[in-house]
Design a protein around this motif. Structure first.
Motif, mmCIF file in Angstrom:
data_model
loop_
_atom_site.group_PDB
_atom_site.id
_atom_site.type_symbol
_atom_site.label_atom_id
_atom_site.label_comp_id
_atom_site.label_asym_id
_atom_site.label_seq_id
_atom_site.Cartn_x
_atom_site.Cartn_y
_atom_site.Cartn_z
ATOM 1 N N THR A 1 0.847 -1.182 0.000
ATOM 2 C CA THR A 1 0.000 0.000 0.000
ATOM 3 C C THR A 1 0.883 1.233 0.000
ATOM 4 O O THR A 1 1.952 1.232 0.608
ATOM 5 C CB THR A 1 -0.955 0.035 1.208
ATOM 6 N N ALA A 2 0.437 2.244 -0.673
ATOM 7 C CA ALA A 2 1.176 3.502 -0.694
ATOM 8 C C ALA A 2 0.656 4.461 0.378
ATOM 9 O O ALA A 2 1.142 5.573 0.505
ATOM 10 C CB ALA A 2 1.062 4.150 -2.073
ATOM 11 N N SER A 3 -0.320 4.001 1.166
ATOM 12 C CA SER A 3 -0.894 4.887 2.181
ATOM 13 C C SER A 3 0.107 5.125 3.311
ATOM 14 O O SER A 3 1.076 4.391 3.482
ATOM 15 C CB SER A 3 -2.180 4.297 2.751
ATOM 16 N N THR A 4 -0.158 6.127 4.074
ATOM 17 C CA THR A 4 0.692 6.449 5.237
ATOM 18 C C THR A 4 -0.008 6.078 6.541
ATOM 19 O O THR A 4 0.352 6.576 7.607
ATOM 20 C CB THR A 4 1.039 7.949 5.232
ATOM 21 N N ASP A 5 -0.989 5.197 6.468
ATOM 22 C CA ASP A 5 -1.737 4.802 7.660
ATOM 23 C C ASP A 5 -0.833 4.236 8.748
ATOM 24 O O ASP A 5 -0.989 4.572 9.924
ATOM 25 C CB ASP A 5 -2.818 3.774 7.310
ATOM 26 N N LEU A 6 0.105 3.383 8.365
ATOM 27 C CA LEU A 6 0.982 2.771 9.370
ATOM 28 C C LEU A 6 1.832 3.832 10.061
ATOM 29 O O LEU A 6 1.947 3.833 11.296
ATOM 30 C CB LEU A 6 1.880 1.710 8.737
ATOM 31 N N LEU B 1 -0.218 5.654 12.506
ATOM 32 C CA LEU B 1 -0.582 4.805 13.641
ATOM 33 C C LEU B 1 0.572 4.668 14.631
ATOM 34 O O LEU B 1 0.380 4.766 15.840
ATOM 35 C CB LEU B 1 -1.009 3.421 13.138
ATOM 36 N N ILE B 2 1.784 4.446 14.123
ATOM 37 C CA ILE B 2 2.938 4.247 15.016
ATOM 38 C C ILE B 2 3.671 5.553 15.331
ATOM 39 O O ILE B 2 4.622 5.559 16.101
ATOM 40 C CB ILE B 2 3.914 3.196 14.458
ATOM 41 N N ARG B 3 3.212 6.636 14.706
ATOM 42 C CA ARG B 3 3.747 7.987 14.944
ATOM 43 C C ARG B 3 5.242 8.115 14.677
ATOM 44 O O ARG B 3 5.966 8.807 15.397
ATOM 45 C CB ARG B 3 3.419 8.437 16.367
ATOM 46 N N ARG B 4 5.690 7.449 13.649
ATOM 47 C CA ARG B 4 7.082 7.569 13.187
ATOM 48 C C ARG B 4 7.147 6.983 11.783
ATOM 49 O O ARG B 4 6.257 6.229 11.380
ATOM 50 C CB ARG B 4 8.059 6.852 14.111
ATOM 51 N N PRO B 5 8.199 7.283 11.036
ATOM 52 C CA PRO B 5 8.327 6.682 9.697
ATOM 53 C C PRO B 5 8.524 5.169 9.809
ATOM 54 O O PRO B 5 9.187 4.694 10.730
ATOM 55 C CB PRO B 5 9.578 7.346 9.119
ATOM 56 N N SER B 6 7.932 4.450 8.913
ATOM 57 C CA SER B 6 8.153 2.999 8.883
ATOM 58 C C SER B 6 9.434 2.714 8.106
ATOM 59 O O SER B 6 9.929 3.558 7.369
ATOM 60 C CB SER B 6 6.964 2.285 8.234
ATOM 61 N N LYS B 7 9.976 1.511 8.318
ATOM 62 C CA LYS B 7 11.207 1.105 7.633
ATOM 63 C C LYS B 7 10.951 -0.209 6.904
ATOM 64 O O LYS B 7 10.221 -1.065 7.416
ATOM 65 C CB LYS B 7 12.337 0.886 8.634
ATOM 66 N N PRO B 8 11.588 -0.398 5.761
ATOM 67 C CA PRO B 8 11.468 -1.684 5.077
ATOM 68 C C PRO B 8 12.059 -2.804 5.949
ATOM 69 O O PRO B 8 13.049 -2.595 6.659
ATOM 70 C CB PRO B 8 12.285 -1.509 3.803
ATOM 71 N N LEU B 9 11.459 -3.973 5.892
ATOM 72 C CA LEU B 9 11.933 -5.108 6.679
ATOM 73 C C LEU B 9 13.388 -5.422 6.380
ATOM 74 O O LEU B 9 14.161 -5.756 7.285
ATOM 75 C CB LEU B 9 11.058 -6.331 6.420
#
Length: 79
Positions: free
Chosen positions: A52-57, A60-68
């Motif tokens: 998904t290209a959304s920024t929902d995550l 929700l976590i209140r920080r940038p997500s990182k690729p696994l």
């Protein structure tokens, strides 16, 4: 470079892996419906169905997500 029929070959290979995974899960004692659910979920992930290209995550976590891959690489470096 893509070749004609490559997608069909990949789909066939994924289906074969799915059947093998299902057999392993059944042999391990999982009920058939649950094994089918796990295999279908795994195949869906491999097809990119969770992308998904959304920024929902991030919201929700209140920080940038990182690729696994980045998280795993950092863990390996510090191990």
């Amino acid at each position: 470079m893509t070749h004609e029929g490559t997608t069909d070959l990949v789909d066939t290979f994924d289906e074969h892996l799915g059947r093998c995974a299902a057999r392993l899960l059944l042999d391990a004692g999982l009920p058939a419906p649950f094994a089918a659910l796990l295999v279908d979920s795994d195949l869906g992930v491999s097809r990119g169905e969770l992308f998904t290209a959304s920024t929902d995550l991030q919201r929700l976590i209140r920080r940038p997500s990182k690729p696994l891959t980045d998280v795993v690489a950092a863990a390996v470096r510090t191990a």
